[in-house]
Design a protein around this motif. Structure first.
Motif, short mmCIF file in Angstrom:
data_model
loop_
_atom_site.label_atom_id
_atom_site.label_comp_id
_atom_site.label_asym_id
_atom_site.label_seq_id
_atom_site.Cartn_x
_atom_site.Cartn_y
_atom_site.Cartn_z
N THR A 1 107.95 -29.15 148.02
CA THR A 1 107.35 -28.31 147.08
C THR A 1 106.58 -26.98 147.61
OG1 THR A 1 106.58 -30.18 145.76
CG2 THR A 1 105.60 -28.27 145.21
N LEU A 2 106.30 -27.17 148.84
CA LEU A 2 105.61 -26.13 149.58
C LEU A 2 106.84 -25.08 150.07
CD1 LEU A 2 103.15 -27.66 151.86
CD2 LEU A 2 102.56 -26.38 149.91
N ALA B 1 106.96 -21.35 148.68
CA ALA B 1 106.89 -20.35 149.28
C ALA B 1 107.83 -19.13 148.95
CB ALA B 1 107.11 -20.84 150.66
#
Length: 397
Positions: free
Chosen positions: A376-377, A381
């Protein structure tokens, strides 16, 4: 894969499919190993009246010598012997039922050795089974003397199946995260190669005024698109030493910070199972330990053997060298006092396995959410970096 030293004549021999007529007029068929067609015909002529067909077989595949294959081989051979079939005939039937030529040559070589009077234990010594199960040769040698070969082969197969189950249990927590990681990498590469360039062209010459995160993302995308071939070659070059290192994983895997402790725990379970198997088969502890080598996945087996030969008990010998828990050592010490050392080793292995199961359960609970968070990160990003210029433009307006 079997080496040239493992099967001396397997490389020289070729496999021939044949069909022949016996003296009573019945047809028979099968496979035979011989260096040439003429030699195959000469061997068959001793048993059959007329050759109707002989043809070279080309079903060449490498023979694997791993624990899974040996478990299947030993189980099948044990079942054939339990059915009352002689050892040489059982090996011959295994050869005829082989799925490829190399497996046929493997069983045919064993059958020829046994038929010539060589014990099965000596014949198996040439096949590399000791690398998979160190106690196989001495156990089979004892079974040949006592007449319990069928039971011993079944026990060895069970030992290998337990080891395979333990290995699969160690690998299981990493399968799903590895799949997630692979999918994440592919998605990020696809976004960097096809989606990010569209935004880079859309922003045009405004790149000088772009946010730092967006500029870094565009630079990384340009590097990936312009040097794809170089990156692929570098990746392939990096995979070669990784593959070589993986082949010697037994020497370094137990030293890793996090995984190493679980690998050492699995090695302790295998050590206890081997000691239990040796005790049930009346093999001395010193012989069992000497077969395991000096270092067994981080366990100083050689040091344990030295302490044992100096007169210390097995519990005292492994106290400083193997990293066993106090409960495990207590079980082994009690088994020594009661004269039930084989059962003590089995109970100690079960205790170690339960402790490993609890650790693996905690790993499974942690690793999947962490992988999803990382995915997810990472994707988030990229998306945020792409839309930062839009946010800046909205604030200016």
């Amino acid at each position: 894969m079997l080496s040239d030293r493992s099967v001396p004549h397997a490389r020289a021999n070729k496999v021939w499919h044949w069909q022949a007529m016996s003296k009573d007029g019945s047809l028979a068929s099968g496979r035979i190993a011989a260096p040439s067609r003429q030699q195959a015909i000469q061997r068959l002529a001793q048993q059959y009246e007329w050759m109707t067909r002989i043809k070279r077989s080309y079903r060449q595949r490498h023979v694997r010598n791993n624990a899974s294959c040996w478990a299947l081989r030993l189980t099948t051979l044990s079942q054939l012997l339990a059915a009352g079939i002689g050892l040489a005939e059982a090996l011959h039937q295994q050869a005829q039922a082989a799925v490829n030529d190399q497996e046929f040559l493997f069983w045919d070589d064993l059958s020829e050795r046994v038929s010539s009077g060589m014990p099965l234990s000596a014949a198996l010594e040439h096949t590399g089974i000791a690398k998979v199960l160190v106690l196989a040769v001495p156990l089979i040698s004892l079974a040949e003397q006592s007449g319990g070969l069928t039971h011993t082969l079944a026990n060895l197969a069970l030992q290998l199946e337990k080891r395979l189950a333990l290995q699969q249990r160690l690998i299981a927590p990493m399968r799903y995260p590895a799949l997630i990681a692979a999918v994440s990498i592919v998605m990020m590469i696809a976004m960097m190669s096809y989606i990010v360039p569209v935004f880079r062209d859309l922003y045009g010459k405004e790149g000088e005024a772009l946010p730092l995160a967006t500029s870094m993302l565009f630079s990384l995308s340009t590097l990936l698109c312009d040097h794809t071939l170089v990156l692929l070659v570098s990746l392939c070059a990096a995979l070669v030493p990784c593959a070589l290192a993986w082949r010697t994983r037994g020497q370094w895997l137990h030293r890793l910070p996090f995984i190493g402790s679980m690998v050492r725990s699995a090695a302790r379970i295998e050590l206890l199972d081997s000691l239990a198997l040796g005790q049930r088969s009346n093999i001395g502890l010193d012989i069992t330990l000497s077969r395991l080598g000096d270092n067994y996945h981080g366990i100083a087996v050689g040091e344990i053997l030295k302490q044992l030969t100096r007169g210390f008990s097995i519990a005292e010998s492994i106290r400083q060298s193997a990293g066993f828990s106090a409960h495990t050592l207590s079980i082994i010490a009690n088994g020594t006092r009661c004269g039930r050392l084989a059962a003590a080793f089995e109970h100690a292995a079960l205790l170690e396995q339960r402790q490993l199961e609890r650790r693996l359960g905690r790993v499974e609970l942690l690793i999947e959410p962490l992988m999803m968070l990382a995915l997810t990160l990472g994707l988030g990003a990229i998306v945020v970096a792409l839309y930062l210029p839009v946010f800046d433009l909205g604030q200016r307006l």
